[in-house]
Design a protein around this motif. Structure first.
Motif, PDB file in Angstrom:
ATOM      1  N   ALA C  52     -12.037 -28.305  12.757  1.00  0.00           N
ATOM      2  CA  ALA C  52     -11.180 -27.237  12.249  1.00  0.00           C
ATOM      3  C   ALA C  52     -11.397 -25.995  13.096  1.00  0.00           C
ATOM      4  O   ALA C  52     -12.537 -25.595  13.337  1.00  0.00           O
ATOM      5  N   VAL C  53     -10.296 -25.419  13.568  1.00  0.00           N
ATOM      6  CA  VAL C  53     -10.374 -24.222  14.396  1.00  0.00           C
ATOM      7  C   VAL C  53      -9.788 -23.052  13.594  1.00  0.00           C
ATOM      8  O   VAL C  53      -8.631 -23.102  13.165  1.00  0.00           O
ATOM      9  N   VAL C  54     -10.591 -22.043  13.387  1.00  0.00           N
ATOM     10  CA  VAL C  54     -10.201 -20.915  12.542  1.00  0.00           C
ATOM     11  C   VAL C  54     -10.122 -19.666  13.405  1.00  0.00           C
ATOM     12  O   VAL C  54     -10.923 -19.496  14.323  1.00  0.00           O
ATOM     13  N   SER C  55      -9.160 -18.797  13.115  1.00  0.00           N
ATOM     14  CA  SER C  55      -9.058 -17.572  13.908  1.00  0.00           C
ATOM     15  C   SER C  55      -8.492 -16.433  13.092  1.00  0.00           C
ATOM     16  O   SER C  55      -8.080 -16.612  11.947  1.00  0.00           O
ATOM     17  N   GLY C  56      -8.490 -15.254  13.710  1.00  0.00           N
ATOM     18  CA  GLY C  56      -7.902 -14.062  13.099  1.00  0.00           C
ATOM     19  C   GLY C  56      -6.568 -13.752  13.752  1.00  0.00           C
ATOM     20  O   GLY C  56      -5.718 -14.628  13.875  1.00  0.00           O
ATOM     21  N   SER C  61      -6.582 -15.117  19.302  1.00  0.00           N
ATOM     22  CA  SER C  61      -6.603 -15.752  17.985  1.00  0.00           C
ATOM     23  C   SER C  61      -5.440 -16.699  17.770  1.00  0.00           C
ATOM     24  O   SER C  61      -5.372 -17.386  16.752  1.00  0.00           O
ATOM     25  N   ARG C  62      -4.512 -16.754  18.738  1.00  0.00           N
ATOM     26  CA  ARG C  62      -3.435 -17.734  18.636  1.00  0.00           C
ATOM     27  C   ARG C  62      -3.929 -19.151  18.916  1.00  0.00           C
ATOM     28  O   ARG C  62      -3.193 -20.131  18.779  1.00  0.00           O
ATOM     29  N   PHE C  63      -5.165 -19.252  19.329  1.00  0.00           N
ATOM     30  CA  PHE C  63      -5.808 -20.493  19.754  1.00  0.00           C
ATOM     31  C   PHE C  63      -5.548 -21.734  18.871  1.00  0.00           C
ATOM     32  O   PHE C  63      -5.143 -22.790  19.390  1.00  0.00           O
ATOM     33  N   PRO C  64      -5.790 -21.658  17.540  1.00  0.00           N
ATOM     34  CA  PRO C  64      -5.763 -22.889  16.736  1.00  0.00           C
ATOM     35  C   PRO C  64      -4.507 -23.727  16.909  1.00  0.00           C
ATOM     36  O   PRO C  64      -4.597 -24.952  17.067  1.00  0.00           O
ATOM     37  N   ALA C  65      -3.340 -23.085  16.881  1.00  0.00           N
ATOM     38  CA  ALA C  65      -2.097 -23.851  16.908  1.00  0.00           C
ATOM     39  C   ALA C  65      -1.905 -24.594  18.225  1.00  0.00           C
ATOM     40  O   ALA C  65      -1.070 -25.491  18.317  1.00  0.00           O
ATOM     41  N   TYR C  66      -2.654 -24.215  19.250  1.00  0.00           N
ATOM     42  CA  TYR C  66      -2.515 -24.890  20.544  1.00  0.00           C
ATOM     43  C   TYR C  66      -3.440 -26.096  20.655  1.00  0.00           C
ATOM     44  O   TYR C  66      -3.423 -26.806  21.648  1.00  0.00           O
ATOM     45  N   THR C  67      -4.246 -26.285  19.637  1.00  0.00           N
ATOM     46  CA  THR C  67      -5.106 -27.471  19.611  1.00  0.00           C
ATOM     47  C   THR C  67      -4.477 -28.490  18.662  1.00  0.00           C
ATOM     48  O   THR C  67      -3.669 -28.130  17.806  1.00  0.00           O
ATOM     49  N   ASN C  68      -4.885 -29.697  18.779  1.00  0.00           N
ATOM     50  CA  ASN C  68      -4.420 -30.753  17.881  1.00  0.00           C
ATOM     51  C   ASN C  68      -5.429 -30.995  16.766  1.00  0.00           C
ATOM     52  O   ASN C  68      -5.564 -32.086  16.228  1.00  0.00           O
ATOM     53  N   CYS C  69      -6.195 -29.942  16.441  1.00  0.00           N
ATOM     54  CA  CYS C  69      -7.149 -30.026  15.341  1.00  0.00           C
ATOM     55  C   CYS C  69      -6.511 -29.400  14.114  1.00  0.00           C
ATOM     56  O   CYS C  69      -5.404 -28.869  14.170  1.00  0.00           O
ATOM     57  N   TYR C  70      -7.219 -29.439  12.986  1.00  0.00           N
ATOM     58  CA  TYR C  70      -6.800 -28.620  11.859  1.00  0.00           C
ATOM     59  C   TYR C  70      -7.042 -27.160  12.239  1.00  0.00           C
ATOM     60  O   TYR C  70      -8.034 -26.843  12.907  1.00  0.00           O
ATOM     61  N   GLY C  71      -6.143 -26.287  11.806  1.00  0.00           N
ATOM     62  CA  GLY C  71      -6.282 -24.895  12.207  1.00  0.00           C
ATOM     63  C   GLY C  71      -6.008 -23.940  11.073  1.00  0.00           C
ATOM     64  O   GLY C  71      -5.305 -24.272  10.114  1.00  0.00           O
ATOM     65  N   PHE C  72      -6.604 -22.782  11.141  1.00  0.00           N
ATOM     66  CA  PHE C  72      -6.259 -21.711  10.205  1.00  0.00           C
ATOM     67  C   PHE C  72      -6.163 -20.416  10.986  1.00  0.00           C
ATOM     68  O   PHE C  72      -7.155 -19.938  11.532  1.00  0.00           O
ATOM     69  N   HIS C  73      -4.959 -19.894  11.071  1.00  0.00           N
ATOM     70  CA  HIS C  73      -4.700 -18.627  11.743  1.00  0.00           C
ATOM     71  C   HIS C  73      -4.590 -17.582  10.643  1.00  0.00           C
ATOM     72  O   HIS C  73      -3.565 -17.453   9.994  1.00  0.00           O
ATOM     73  N   GLY C  74      -5.682 -16.910  10.389  1.00  0.00           N
ATOM     74  CA  GLY C  74      -5.775 -16.021   9.226  1.00  0.00           C
ATOM     75  C   GLY C  74      -5.280 -14.619   9.497  1.00  0.00           C
ATOM     76  O   GLY C  74      -4.325 -14.428  10.255  1.00  0.00           O
ATOM     77  N   VAL C  75      -5.918 -13.639   8.897  1.00  0.00           N
ATOM     78  CA  VAL C  75      -5.556 -12.253   9.165  1.00  0.00           C
ATOM     79  C   VAL C  75      -6.587 -11.635  10.111  1.00  0.00           C
ATOM     80  O   VAL C  75      -7.633 -12.217  10.390  1.00  0.00           O
ATOM     81  N   HIS C  76      -6.267 -10.465  10.592  1.00  0.00           N
ATOM     82  CA  HIS C  76      -7.054  -9.809  11.628  1.00  0.00           C
ATOM     83  C   HIS C  76      -8.495  -9.543  11.168  1.00  0.00           C
ATOM     84  O   HIS C  76      -8.719  -8.861  10.168  1.00  0.00           O
ATOM     85  N   GLY C  77      -9.434 -10.132  11.883  1.00  0.00           N
ATOM     86  CA  GLY C  77     -10.843  -9.814  11.629  1.00  0.00           C
ATOM     87  C   GLY C  77     -11.558 -10.688  10.629  1.00  0.00           C
ATOM     88  O   GLY C  77     -12.748 -10.494  10.393  1.00  0.00           O
TER      89      GLY C  77
ATOM     90  N   ALA D 426      -2.576 -23.613   9.324  1.00  0.00           N
ATOM     91  CA  ALA D 426      -2.146 -22.739   8.234  1.00  0.00           C
ATOM     92  C   ALA D 426      -1.948 -21.342   8.813  1.00  0.00           C
ATOM     93  O   ALA D 426      -2.735 -20.911   9.653  1.00  0.00           O
ATOM     94  N   ASP D 427      -0.899 -20.651   8.367  1.00  0.00           N
ATOM     95  CA  ASP D 427      -0.598 -19.390   9.032  1.00  0.00           C
ATOM     96  C   ASP D 427      -0.048 -18.334   8.092  1.00  0.00           C
ATOM     97  O   ASP D 427       0.674 -18.643   7.152  1.00  0.00           O
ATOM     98  N   GLY D 428      -0.421 -17.098   8.365  1.00  0.00           N
ATOM     99  CA  GLY D 428       0.110 -15.946   7.651  1.00  0.00           C
ATOM    100  C   GLY D 428       1.290 -15.331   8.374  1.00  0.00           C
ATOM    101  O   GLY D 428       1.956 -14.431   7.860  1.00  0.00           O
ATOM    102  N   LEU D 429       1.526 -15.795   9.592  1.00  0.00           N
ATOM    103  CA  LEU D 429       2.740 -15.401  10.306  1.00  0.00           C
ATOM    104  C   LEU D 429       3.914 -16.147   9.688  1.00  0.00           C
ATOM    105  O   LEU D 429       3.753 -17.262   9.208  1.00  0.00           O
ATOM    106  N   THR D 430       5.075 -15.554   9.724  1.00  0.00           N
ATOM    107  CA  THR D 430       6.281 -16.274   9.333  1.00  0.00           C
ATOM    108  C   THR D 430       6.350 -17.551  10.160  1.00  0.00           C
ATOM    109  O   THR D 430       6.158 -17.508  11.375  1.00  0.00           O
ATOM    110  N   HIS D 431       6.571 -18.679   9.482  1.00  0.00           N
ATOM    111  CA  HIS D 431       6.513 -19.961  10.169  1.00  0.00           C
ATOM    112  C   HIS D 431       7.640 -20.862   9.716  1.00  0.00           C
ATOM    113  O   HIS D 431       8.288 -20.623   8.701  1.00  0.00           O
ATOM    114  N   ASN D 432       7.835 -21.929  10.458  1.00  0.00           N
ATOM    115  CA  ASN D 432       8.818 -22.935  10.032  1.00  0.00           C
ATOM    116  C   ASN D 432       8.103 -23.989   9.180  1.00  0.00           C
ATOM    117  O   ASN D 432       6.914 -23.827   8.856  1.00  0.00           O
TER     118      ASN D 432
END
Ligand SMILES: Cc1ncc(C[n+]2csc(CCOP(=O)(O)OP(=O)(O)O)c2C)c(N)n1
Ligand SMILES: Cc1ncc(C[n+]2csc(CCOP(=O)(O)OP(=O)(O)O)c2C)c(N)n1
Ligand code: SF4
Ligand code: SF4
Ligand SMILES: [Mg+2]
Ligand SMILES: [Mg+2]
Lengths: 576, 279, 279, 576
Positions: C52-56, C61-77, D426-432
């Motif tokens: 699982a790749v987690v980021s802010g 922090s855009r990193f997770p979505a570019y991997t084929n792992c589970y990801g969580f792109h959260g809020v800043h910080g 999972a994302d807090g940005l507007t997503h599809n």
């Protein structure tokens, strides 16, 4: 007032990967301005940080415009890469003209479907023929020609922006512009750009974010702490230099928790203070805004709203932070929420915000938004307004100084550090008049009453709303929705429709008496806003007695509200 | 640091005392810190109205109202930003910040880092009792891993961290440790903290008699003067602080960085800015 | 750390790549870090769905979505708390956190302190470009004091602080620095970070070509292998890190603390708790 | 249902500086419980952290009570130090009895002014006569005697609490209790305590905070992260041990920003997760609650409300966080807000909260308050309720998995990490629907609609409100106001007044259809709450069509709402 549509021209420049669309757009606006025109420019970009597709949307007219038009007269597409992404943002029709590169390949579907005419020019090829020649300059030349703007104005604008230091670049640009113009020479003119009217007085070119910054400084702001966030960053960046010149300081804080507390500290010390942020940052300031309420420390927070919730879409407008701004604090925490009614009104409203904060010793949240903040407008220099802003302070203090004294106005004289005998401790705990913590009912209720009273009893004068027209139907609205609504109303009135406009600058506290007054004779209210859940409408329901018939009209971002959209609603709304 | 004899002072410790009665438990270390503070202010001969004491929330953070200075009792963990804004707006004031190990190192940790880095001229006093007193006994970042509490039965299992090294790495210009039992010692550390330019950090071991009844007895014999003289070399200080026992008191680091003191370039009227908008 | 030859790997770097196209500028250092990450995961032979790749928020922090792992792109910080909750709930997952110098050291500073202290078994990668890329060029806590930006004209005047010393003082168990230009070197640092128990912190110098155009050229010659072998002694590490030049890459500290791994005592049904309420 | 007042007895124990008031109060409640009684106990303390003045307020009855009474029958004052501070909290009248130490000196003004009888006992002196004797035990003995509670029950309660390990202490206590009882022997009995009714089944002694914790664990909570804050700390402290037993984990976070994000992370991993806090902490969670909304991560946040704004009064109750809980998020961020209707209902409502969060993949805020949370009640063991709680997850995933698929219910199957092929971000940005960031209008609006729809379309069943009675007048209320209101209604009905009660457990989203149904035949609504600005009333106005006549009744803390106060409003309110 005639319908502005008839006399304005809307063009959009698009391109990708460093095509220089934004620079070209600015050059084009400058050129038009130098010809005595007024205008508006907004920008839209793809998700990439740099080098992605971009669009500059420009509307020109012989008078100021505060809204985009329903459609574009001309699309200048430097290429077709990813242009499809902008489909919903670029309404074209059979009267529109598309200027594109003849080598750009297949146009995206929405262009061909629009029925617009196509003017193909070998822009890339022509540019290559000129040493240092740029495609965008060829395009601008063609664009200028088809709308009837003198080419020379473009060349002068380039000169003014890159200066005389690069003579070769200037020569190349001039050549490219001319070549572009020539290649469009055969094409019939699009729209009617009236270049005969000349502005009566000085004009300004300003964005809402700059206007807000300037209004704040005019209001007396001396200290700013902030944390970068789109689309509010420019308020901070503009103020950083401006404050250095005007005896103030700006701090980049480590986060928004710090920025709000820094300005509370500076204001406690006597410096009128401000921060600017967007939704996510405002969320982080909520706890300390409550501290400002309880400790009665004046601060101004500018929230430049973007599409939410959460991170949402940082670059797109929406009016969906009304709830958090008005109701977001825990406990009963009365404070002031205002909103500018146009791009240039960011100046007045920011200045007024400082006035309200300082006079009433309260936090004031100003709700601007991405459209107001980042759009650039060319308009007549706004009239100067002066508020007699003065914080109520004490000088010679006798013993037993009561910082939170219950006064008839609810406002208590404040001792600034350094004043002998005025020592007190500002506190977010429930306190008595001296500021000493207390959990007694009489102190709790006494101070709750006082803080509510000072806001309710204040005289907000005429600024609480802008009201115009008469009729049995009224539109009640706020913030950046006002621009397209005013334009739609003008169109409707031109066709004989009677309709009243109530545009509220003061969102909270509520002014029930004033609105009732304004609604006299109104049988139906159309309540208009850009949110998904009708936040403004529900806020009005909660606090006002509205006419028997209420028609709430709301939709979220990211697409801008267009006058035509409002116009349709008006036609529906005035039907018996 | 020698103390001026009381009789010669322009101000007396009592001049810094307010009429508000502390809510602190009898025997709480913070009472003594308050006395040290009063002595230090008198020693520095600062007019009470030119001193501002800022705090967050906690037993220790109740400090400001007990002084006769200007005070700001803010929200939990945010004393340093308030103090920073105040100092920039009012460089003429002496700004003192009072905090606790929960307020300062747990919720307030980020501002601690950045206030050290910002190096404004102010003094940060943390009354460290290795517990949350105000909320009745939860572990703080300096609590021992096996200290049993209701919220962490059997202990957190987490090692306490090193606030002094963190301060150093973040850029604090003066780092000292004191023990509330030594009233004059702490007063002297505060005097020097105020006198040293930039951000000064003083950790004061201040027992919580109610939720850490072990501390009052066990700390006294552990506390000792630092065995080496103070240093101005950050890497030497880093090594020493990283391996100290947490009970060596005194000035442990005094740097040479000038205080950050941002100043506007000019004081022109706002209308001057309009030129930029004119077309 | 030797790399297994590609052909023998159960997973290939491409197995960790998603279909989403990075928004990063051409030439951004983060592209290379993404490649290093893919190589490291393949080397570790971790099934993508068990990572699982987690980021802010930030470019990095855009990193997770570019991997084929589970990801969580959260809020800043706030990436570290998300990762911490996830790790406790799902100790079976390999948790990687991706951050930037703004996300991690400015707004996220407090969680950095406390995640180091908490020492859960996870890897924290900070792509440090000494600037806020996403918001178009504001200074971060690692930005040089004289770097001119619109928000701090003429520079902030503030010294950058020392994230590696802060990590050490807070309790991180593995501390390394890499340079994005060295794709295999960074991959190796990530592999070791994942293999070392507890909280591992990897600072990666990753140039921002758009808002720090100086970095791409100037950093390359400055970067050098650490001249001394890694240490497990915190005070030695403190001294070294405090005085290093910020460009020595490699594993700089590897501690011996076991990872914190909280476990319930029992797994009784809730009704068991009712005895307490009965009178 | 008879008016409970007639059959209950209210006593208050006060004392200062470690007089052991709280322990004595608990002993007294235990003793009464062992005699088959039911009861309620609340506590009040001065500002000091330890050793200040304290009051234990206890009400006993042969049936469960959920509210304090209007007055106290007996005040047992171990001393008079600072007792004046409690004046507003301790209503006494000429039928009340004050038991005090004959050596305590001048009683504070409010005691003498009340007209209450005074029973002076040389408590301190008597206690001194017993080795290890405590004043509080003398007092309890006297108290027991005057209200007719067997002394032995006190002695047994002491035995049960200190155990048999300290035989001397037990002997001393027994002696003191007896001595106290004897010295009050001549005094006529106060009130009528009916000891003949025996409870039919098992009873519980529980606080609202414990009930909430237990309800949450029953609901399936496996991970808790929290940061201590009054009056929510006990939820965390109770759950810490409980979770250790029941296969879960609790983390003390570094702050509330961390706690909310930790539970988001754990929940993303599949563990039903919760945090508990109060107003200041909730404020700090606002940004990340928005993230939970946008990323559709189920979490439960219990807010135990206290008097606000800002730090306010940490130890006193108020219902003033409704606004922040419902409207506090930036952007349009629909989520669920619920509130327990009594102390023991904290159990059901917490359990329901977990159910709603998990089922709808949404954050749920449960608004408890200081009164509900910290009061201890003795009542019949609550009935067990089981919700069929299950998060919609996916197992075998084909390629192209859409985490945020638009489904008829608005709820999309969630892949938990570890499931092969389910990888998504999972994302807090507007997503599809895939979760990929998007700034397209269709994705923004599609996901906004979906998230609103899943809450609106959900079947909340009967739990949304508790409704009873009939009449043309209805009280609409929520949360801890319900206790005293129910009692006041019982009194009014006993006198023939017809009135309906609508107590809302579901605060948001609004259920307009259900309320309209419930309001059939109602001509006037009294809207009752404990806030300074009528937050609940305005919320109802914003979202519901209310009857023609609305009477909002609200006031802030810190004083508890008393049945008599409500009763007066009812009498006023039912007048034509
Ligand atoms: C945002 C917020 N969270 C939590 C609290 C509750 N709270 C008050 S003081 C405190 C801890 C104080 O500990 P410390 O700073 O060590 O002070 P001490 O009481 O030990 O002197 C906490 C958690 C609060 N007031 N605000
Ligand atoms: C609460 C909040 N404040 C501010 C922002 C705006 N913001 C987005 S990214 C960023 C800085 C990112 O810097 P860094 O972490 O160094 O990442 P980089 O873009 O340089 O990789 C900021 C301030 C935000 N999204 N949320
Ligand atoms: S609880 Fe502890 S820290 Fe708080 S006042 Fe009492 S002794 Fe001091
Ligand atoms: S702005 Fe800088 S950090 Fe962001 S993607 Fe571009 S090069 Fe990378
Ligand atoms: Mg402490
Ligand atoms: Mg960066």
């Amino acid at each position: 007032m005639p319908s502005p549509t008839s006399t304005s021209i809307s063009v959009v420049l698009t391109g990708s990967g460093g095509a220089g669309v934004m620079t070209a757009g600015q050059t084009f606006l400058d050129a038009a301005t130098s010809c005595g025109l007024y205008g508006l420019m907004t920008r839209s970009t793809g998700p990439q940080i740099r080098g992605g597709e971009a669009a500059a949307m420009i509307r020109l007219a012989p008078h100021a415009v505060q809204s985009l038009d329903d459609r574009f007269d001309v699309l200048l597409a430097l290429d077709f890469d990813n242009l499809q992404r902008f489909a919903a943002e670029i309404p074209l029709d059979r009267n529109s003209l598309i200027i594109a590169d003849s080598g750009a390949g297949e146009p995206p579907a929405f262009l061909t479907e629009s029925g617009a005419k196509l003017l193909l020019i070998p822009m890339a090829k022509l540019a290559k023929g000129i040493p240092g020649g740029r495609v965008s300059m060829i395009g601008l030349g063609a664009l200028a020609r088809v709308i009837g703007l003198p080419e020379q104005s473009i060349i002068t604008a380039v000169e003014n922006s890159i200066g005389k230091k690069k003579p070769e670049a200037l020569v190349a640009s001039a050549q490219a512009v001319k070549l572009g113009a020539e290649s469009a020479a055969e094409f019939p003119q699009v729209g009617k750009l009236d270049l005969t009217k000349k502005p009566a007085g000085p004009r300004w070119s300003i964005t809402g974010n700059e206007a807000a910054g300037y209004g704040a400084i005019r209001g007396g702001i001396k200290f700013v702490a902030g944390y970068p966030i789109t689309p509010a960053t420019e308020v901070l960046e503009w103020m950083a230099t401006a404050l250095q010149q005007c005896g103030g300081t700006l701090f980049q804080a480590e986060d928004e928790l710090a920025s709000i507390n820094m300005i509370i500290g500076a204001s406690y010390g006597g410096a009128p203070s401000l921060t600017a942020t967007a939704g996510p940052g405002l969320s982080l300031m909520i706890e300390s805004l409550g501290l400002a309420v309880a400790s009665e420390t004046p601060v101004v927070v500018i929230d430049v709203m973007r599409s939410g919730p959460s991170t949402g879409i940082a670059t797109k407008s929406e009016q969906s932070d009304l709830n958090i701004a008005v109701y977001g604090l825990h406990g009963d925490a009365p404070h002031v929420v205002v909103a500018p009614l146009s791009i240039d009104d960011c100046l007045l409203t920011a200045q007024w915000s400082v006035h309200l904060a300082e006079t009433m010793q309260t936090p004031v949240i100003m709700l601007s938004d991405q459209f107001l903040g980042q759009a650039r407008v060319v308009l007549d220099k706004p009239a100067e307004v002066n508020f007699d802003t003065k914080r109520l302070t004490v000088q010679g203090v006798k013993s037993g100084y009561e910082r939170y004294a219950i006064t008839p106005s609810g406002i208590s004289p404040m001792a600034l550090p350094g004043v002998n005998g005025g020592q007190y401790t500002a506190d977010g705990l429930t306190h008595n008049a001296r500021g000493t913590p207390s959990s007694q009912a009489k102190d709790h209720i006494g101070q709750l009453d006082k803080r509510q009273h000072k806001l309710d009893a204040f005289d907000y004068g005429q600024h609480w709303a802008e009201i115009d027209g008469e009729g049995e139907v009224a539109i009640i609205t706020w913030g950046s929705s006002c621009g397209p609504i005013r334009e739609a109303i003008a169109r409707a009135r031109a066709e004989g429709v009677k309709i009243k406009l109530i545009a509220m600058r003061l969102i909270s506290p509520a002014r029930p008496q004033q609105l009732t007054e304004a609604l006299k004779g109104v049988k139906r209210a159309l309540i208009f806003e850009q949110s998904h859940t009708g936040q403004f409408w529900r806020h009005l329901r909660a606090h006002y007695d509205l006419p028997a018939e209420v028609v709430p009209i709301y939709r979220p971002g990211p697409l801008p509200i267009r006058p035509g959209e409002v116009y349709e609603h008006i036609l529906q709304g005035v039907k018996p | 640091m020698n103390m001026i004899p009381l009789a010669d002072q322009a101000f007396k410790p009592a001049d810094y005392k307010s009429e508000v009665k502390p809510v602190w438990c009898p025997g709480c270390g913070d009472h003594a810190v308050l006395v040290s503070f009063q002595r230090a202010m008198a020693q520095l001969a600062l007019p009470p109205e030119k001193v501002a004491v800022v705090s967050g929330i906690g037993c220790s953070s109740r400090f400001p109202a007990y002084t006769n200075c200007y005070g700001f009792h803010g929200v939990h963990g945010r004393s340093l930003p308030i103090a920073s804004g105040l100092k920039v707006a009012r460089p003429d004031l002496t700004v003192i910040v009072a905090s606790g190990d929960g307020d300062g190192f747990s919720i307030g940790g980020n501002h601690f880092l950045h206030a050290c880095r910002r190096n404004l001229d102010m003094t940060y006093i943390v009354m460290d009792n290795r517990i949350y007193g105000m909320t009745k006994g939860q572990p703080s970042p300096t609590t021992e891993p096996d200290w049993d509490t209701a919220i962490a039965p059997g202990g957190t299992g987490l090692s306490p961290f090193h606030p002094l090294v963190i301060a150093l790495a973040s850029g604090a210009n003066y780092i000292a440790r004191g023990y509330s039992g030594d009233v004059n010692g702490v007063a002297s550390l505060i005097v020097q903290a105020v006198q040293t330019p930039g951000f000064s950090f003083v950790q004061i071991l201040s027992p919580c008699v109610t939720f850490r009844p072990d501390q009052q007895k066990s700390w006294k014999p552990l506390v000792h003067e630092a065995s080496v003289p103070e240093t101005d070399d950050p890497s030497v200080a880093a090594r020493r602080l990283m391996s100290d026992d947490g009970f060596n008191v005194g000035v442990l680091y005094r740097g040479k960085r000038p205080a950050h003191d941002p100043k506007p370039l000019a004081d022109l009227p706002p209308s001057h800015l309009e030129a930029e908008f004119a077309v």
